[in-house]
Write a protein that holds these residues in place. Structure first.
Motif, PDB file in Angstrom:
ATOM      1  N   SER A 293      -4.374   1.214   4.257  1.00  0.00           N
ATOM      2  CA  SER A 293      -2.959   1.585   4.189  1.00  0.00           C
ATOM      3  C   SER A 293      -2.110   0.429   3.663  1.00  0.00           C
ATOM      4  O   SER A 293      -1.194   0.624   2.845  1.00  0.00           O
TER       5      SER A 293
ATOM      6  N   ARG B  64      -2.589   0.233  -0.056  1.00  0.00           N
ATOM      7  CA  ARG B  64      -1.857   1.311  -0.737  1.00  0.00           C
ATOM      8  C   ARG B  64      -0.370   1.018  -0.820  1.00  0.00           C
ATOM      9  O   ARG B  64       0.295   1.427  -1.773  1.00  0.00           O
ATOM     10  N   HIS B  65       0.170   0.328   0.197  1.00  0.00           N
ATOM     11  CA  HIS B  65       1.606   0.019   0.219  1.00  0.00           C
ATOM     12  C   HIS B  65       1.941  -1.275  -0.524  1.00  0.00           C
ATOM     13  O   HIS B  65       3.075  -1.751  -0.464  1.00  0.00           O
TER      14      HIS B  65
END
Length: 319
Positions: free
Chosen positions: A231, A234-235
């Motif tokens: 995550s 992805r950010h």
């Protein structure tokens, strides 16, 4: 036909939870009914099965012996049922597969979906355990088949097949590193790094790489959870280092990119398909085992995205 008498069912639940109240909540039975059955069993056996402590119940030596015996009875009964099905030529039964958390998405579910389509009479249980717990659980009879990383064969544990997953840098698509055929560990010092933390096995690999290459890295963030690492990547927080098995679905969907690390001494994560060779496998278990053999030998669902990482190395031995 129930596997256990009411007493053994209640006894096993109390032994597992260490509390009559928690066993009652799990079984949906009143605590007084369970307590009554336990007391009646102790009276008939002439021994105390539990020590009643202020913090809960603790099994006595007699209780531990009964729990081990009841587990063996359960395994024997399941094996008997499997042999009956074999005699009848029936492709039905129940199979329990033990897996590490890294396989809970993508790889295993799609294999099991194929098994359900080809053998609708077989029901399945998937138990997710810590990788170090899987071998002992298989030998203790808590599962029929197992997938585990870096398994070591023993007098009981047979490794039927193996697939190796490379380590690599994980980034967002379009990152400059994705233009490379292979990445180097020094890239982790060039770009913001999200560091896998202990107890993840990845942390040990990165410590080894840092010592081997003498590359000094300063992570901008760290986590001991694979989903959190993905995550954060992805950010746009940074790049990370993971095994390809951790990101199969995201790479296939285009959500993340994977660039294999080039290092001659770096060992991949090895996934093994394991069975307890002391057990005679019923037909249903053999059918699921054959499907796992085939999936591992073909690398089903693991075809690498062209140009983004090296192919997983695969090896299969005779069953």
């Amino acid at each position: 036909m129930p596997v256990f008498s009411r007493f053994l069912t209640y006894f096993s639940a109390v032994a597992r939870h260490g509390s009559i109240r928690r066993a009652a909540e799990t079984l949906g039975i009143s605590a007084s009914s369970i307590d009554r059955q336990i007391l009646l069993g102790e009276e008939r056996l002439g021994v105390a099965l539990f020590e009643r402590l202020p913090t809960g119940l603790r099994m006595t030596a007699a209780g531990e012996l009964l729990l081990a015996q009841s587990t063996q009875w359960h395994r024997d009964l399941e094996a008997y049922r499997g042999r009956l099905d074999d005699l009848k030529g029936m492709k039905r039964g129940h199979v329990t597969l033990l897996i590490p958390e890294a396989l809970a998405r993508g790889f295993v579910p799609r294999i099991l979906a194929g098994i359900r389509r080809s053998h609708p009479g077989i029901t399945l249980s998937v138990k997710v355990l810590g990788n170090h717990e899987i071998g002992p659980a298989l030998i203790e009879g808590r599962g029929d088949l197992a997938l585990m990383f870096d398994a070591v064969a023993s007098s009981r544990l047979t490794l039927r097949g193996r697939m190796d997953f490379p380590l690599g840098i994980v980034t967002v698509p379009g990152h400059p590193l994705t233009r490379k055929a292979h990445a180097r560990f020094s890239d982790c010092a060039t770009w913001p790094l999200i560091m896998p933390a202990f107890p993840l096995a990845l942390a040990e690999k990165l410590d080894w790489l840092a010592a081997e290459t003498r590359v000094r890295i300063t992570p901008v963030c760290e986590s001991d959870d694979i989903e959190t690492l993905k995550s954060l990547v992805r950010h746009g927080v940074g790049i990370s280092v993971m095994s390809y098995v951790d990101v199969i679905e995201e790479v296939e969907s285009g959500a993340l990119a994977f660039i294999g690390l080039a290092h001659t001494k770096l060992r991949p994560f090895s996934l093994s398909f394991c069975v307890d060779q002391a057990r005679s496998l019923p037909l249903a278990v053999r059918l699921v085992a054959a499907a796992l053999d085939k999936a591992i030998s073909e690398g089903k669902g693991l075809a690498p995205t062209r140009g983004q990482h090296p192919s997983p190395r695969q090896a299969i031995s005779d069953a």
